[in-house]
Design a protein around this motif. Structure first.
Motif, PDB file in Angstrom:
ATOM      1  N   GLN A 237       0.833  -1.212   0.000  1.00  0.00           N
ATOM      2  CA  GLN A 237       0.000   0.000   0.000  1.00  0.00           C
ATOM      3  C   GLN A 237       0.861   1.254   0.000  1.00  0.00           C
ATOM      4  O   GLN A 237       0.518   2.250  -0.633  1.00  0.00           O
TER       5      GLN A 237
ATOM      6  N   THR B 289       2.193   3.260  -3.377  1.00  0.00           N
ATOM      7  CA  THR B 289       1.469   4.305  -4.122  1.00  0.00           C
ATOM      8  C   THR B 289       1.931   5.695  -3.721  1.00  0.00           C
ATOM      9  O   THR B 289       1.728   6.649  -4.472  1.00  0.00           O
TER      10      THR B 289
ATOM     11  N   HIS C  59      -4.626  -6.043  -4.302  1.00  0.00           N
ATOM     12  CA  HIS C  59      -4.254  -4.629  -4.138  1.00  0.00           C
ATOM     13  C   HIS C  59      -3.273  -4.200  -5.227  1.00  0.00           C
ATOM     14  O   HIS C  59      -3.393  -3.101  -5.768  1.00  0.00           O
TER      15      HIS C  59
ATOM     16  N   HIS D 203      -4.335  -1.218  -7.975  1.00  0.00           N
ATOM     17  CA  HIS D 203      -3.592   0.043  -8.010  1.00  0.00           C
ATOM     18  C   HIS D 203      -2.501   0.061  -9.077  1.00  0.00           C
ATOM     19  O   HIS D 203      -1.621   0.928  -9.056  1.00  0.00           O
TER      20      HIS D 203
END
Length: 70
Positions: A15, A18, A42, A46
């Motif tokens: 995460q 990003t 995920h 993304h």
């Protein structure tokens, strides 16, 4: 070989990608578990496929060489 598990918080590292510069890469090495599906979801959501690699098994000598080559 160690496994990729929820308690190791790999998803948090993914995460964070990003918010990091585009040229940063993340390599995760470990035995696949059901948790990896959550991490892959995920990554795909993304569009991090070119920045995050998950490798199931890599010999220790190759891991050391890879980091020394940078």
């Amino acid at each position: 070989e160690k496994s990729i598990e929820d308690r190791k918080n790999v998803l948090l590292a993914v995460q964070a990608m990003t918010d990091l510069p585009e040229d940063w890469k993340l390599v995760i090495v470990g035995k696949y578990t059901p948790y990896v599906d959550k991490v892959l979801e995920h990554i795909n959501l993304h569009h991090l496929e070119n920045r995050v690699m998950i490798l199931n098994s890599v010999p220790f000598s190759v891991r050391v060489f890879s980091f020394q080559s940078e």
